[in-house]
Design a protein around this motif. Sequence first.
Motif, PDB file in Angstrom:
ATOM      1  N   LYS A 238      14.023  14.995  27.854  1.00  0.00           N
ATOM      2  CA  LYS A 238      13.279  13.870  28.441  1.00  0.00           C
ATOM      3  C   LYS A 238      12.672  13.019  27.319  1.00  0.00           C
ATOM      4  O   LYS A 238      12.763  11.790  27.326  1.00  0.00           O
ATOM      5  CB  LYS A 238      12.178  14.435  29.349  1.00  0.00           C
TER       6      LYS A 238
ATOM      7  N   GLU B  82      19.457  10.899  30.030  1.00  0.00           N
ATOM      8  CA  GLU B  82      19.425  10.643  31.478  1.00  0.00           C
ATOM      9  C   GLU B  82      20.297  11.613  32.266  1.00  0.00           C
ATOM     10  O   GLU B  82      19.993  11.946  33.407  1.00  0.00           O
ATOM     11  CB  GLU B  82      19.878   9.204  31.748  1.00  0.00           C
ATOM     12  N   THR B  83      21.419  12.054  31.664  1.00  0.00           N
ATOM     13  CA  THR B  83      22.313  12.991  32.354  1.00  0.00           C
ATOM     14  C   THR B  83      22.727  14.077  31.379  1.00  0.00           C
ATOM     15  O   THR B  83      23.120  13.775  30.248  1.00  0.00           O
ATOM     16  CB  THR B  83      23.600  12.263  32.833  1.00  0.00           C
TER      17      THR B  83
ATOM     18  N   ILE C 157      15.887  13.990  35.414  1.00  0.00           N
ATOM     19  CA  ILE C 157      17.169  13.946  34.685  1.00  0.00           C
ATOM     20  C   ILE C 157      18.275  14.435  35.618  1.00  0.00           C
ATOM     21  O   ILE C 157      18.069  15.387  36.385  1.00  0.00           O
ATOM     22  CB  ILE C 157      17.096  14.846  33.421  1.00  0.00           C
ATOM     23  N   LYS C 158      19.423  13.784  35.557  1.00  0.00           N
ATOM     24  CA  LYS C 158      20.548  14.202  36.409  1.00  0.00           C
ATOM     25  C   LYS C 158      21.257  15.387  35.728  1.00  0.00           C
ATOM     26  O   LYS C 158      21.595  15.306  34.545  1.00  0.00           O
ATOM     27  CB  LYS C 158      21.514  13.011  36.549  1.00  0.00           C
TER      28      LYS C 158
END
Length: 403
Positions: free
Chosen positions: A121, A126-127, A149-150
């Motif tokens: 983070k 993000e993924t 977060i994906k």
Amino acid sequence: MYVSHLECPKCRATYASEQITQLCRCGAPLLVRYDLARVKTVMNKEDLLTRPADLWRYRELLPVRQERNRICLGEGMTPLLALKRLGPEVGLPRLFMKDEGIIPTGTFKARGAAVGVSRAKELGIETLAMPTNGNAGAAWAVYCAAAGIKAVIVMPEDAPPIPRGECAIAGAALYLVDGLISDAGKIVARAVAEYGWFDASTLKEPYRIEGKKTMGLEIAEQFGWQLPEVILYPTGGGVGIIGIYKALRELEALGWISGKFPRLVAVQATGCAPIVEAWQQKKSESQFWANAATLAFGITVPKALGDFLVLDAIYKTDGCAVAVEDEDILRAEAMLASREGTFVCPEGAATLSAAIQLAESGWIKPEEKVVLLNTGSGLKYPETVVSRPPLLGPEDHLPPLGV
Ligand SMILES: Cc1ncc(COP(=O)(O)O)c(C=O)c1O
Ligand SMILES: [Zn+2]
């Protein structure tokens, strides 16, 4: 934050820590290094006495810069139980178990996820995608949910079912593979190359190990900085054992512990024992284990990326590596539950079988202080217990108990 840089334990190349980094150019995992001389000037072990009982109590030795990036679900400071009934029974009167079964998601994987996801983070990821034998995927899925977060998780179809539900309810993109964790890893590697996702596979990012390191910090703190003689750890990817050894080295550099390190024991199942084989042959790396299979699913890792670090930790501490049979694991699981009231996962139970083996061979002496690391709760493995209680009618009387 006191991180100074990332370092390759193989070729010694160094990297800046404030950029997204995966493996070293040479293909080896990277380790986080701290400015321990500076930590020494700002922190005493007594400072810990007033801090909350979660793993962030060791924040100076963890890689997250901003407090707002820390995801905390209450992980850490798990009990260190004295096995007062079982210990004497197996010839080890000073036997302890560190019980990770009560941590969020029910396994120690929460530690690696808490620190790994918090740092992801902080670095703006993000993924992320990861292969898993189940428990790590569940832990990363829930911490990713808390971090926004994906998560993309790939696990063997044969993995125990409960972590699937944890991934699903936390909103991860979950896939099953008709194969082992090594096959899941190849699928993740292809997706990462194609989509630019962050690869959170074991040791392909440097921060998970920092979370697992806190087990070593806690063992030292909980024993009042007087270390036990032996620690047994169920070893798959080996992150836990590498982390515990790293923790001990850092505590030694801080001057908080001294003397001989505990002998670290890597415990594997006879159905998948690449580290044991390498240790028996005095090798520094393991060979891929063909047709790997054991009911202790979390330690079904045919070839670990950090095998050379696991073996190094064993050699440097005069430890050893032991393989145990599945049927002995089930027996140990039942012994722990019926004598001590702890329902442990099969991986954790394997450490008791190994301790019994080593006590019988004389490798562990009766006077030695020994710690089993139970990495998770038996509640995640209901299929390891068969129970067929008699069915009563409402008017039935209970028979007397057998003597
Ligand atoms: C319950 C349990 N114990 C132990 C392990 C092995 O962990 P490590 O990668 O630290 O060797 C796993 C990994 O999946 C696990 O789920
Ligand atoms: Zn390198």
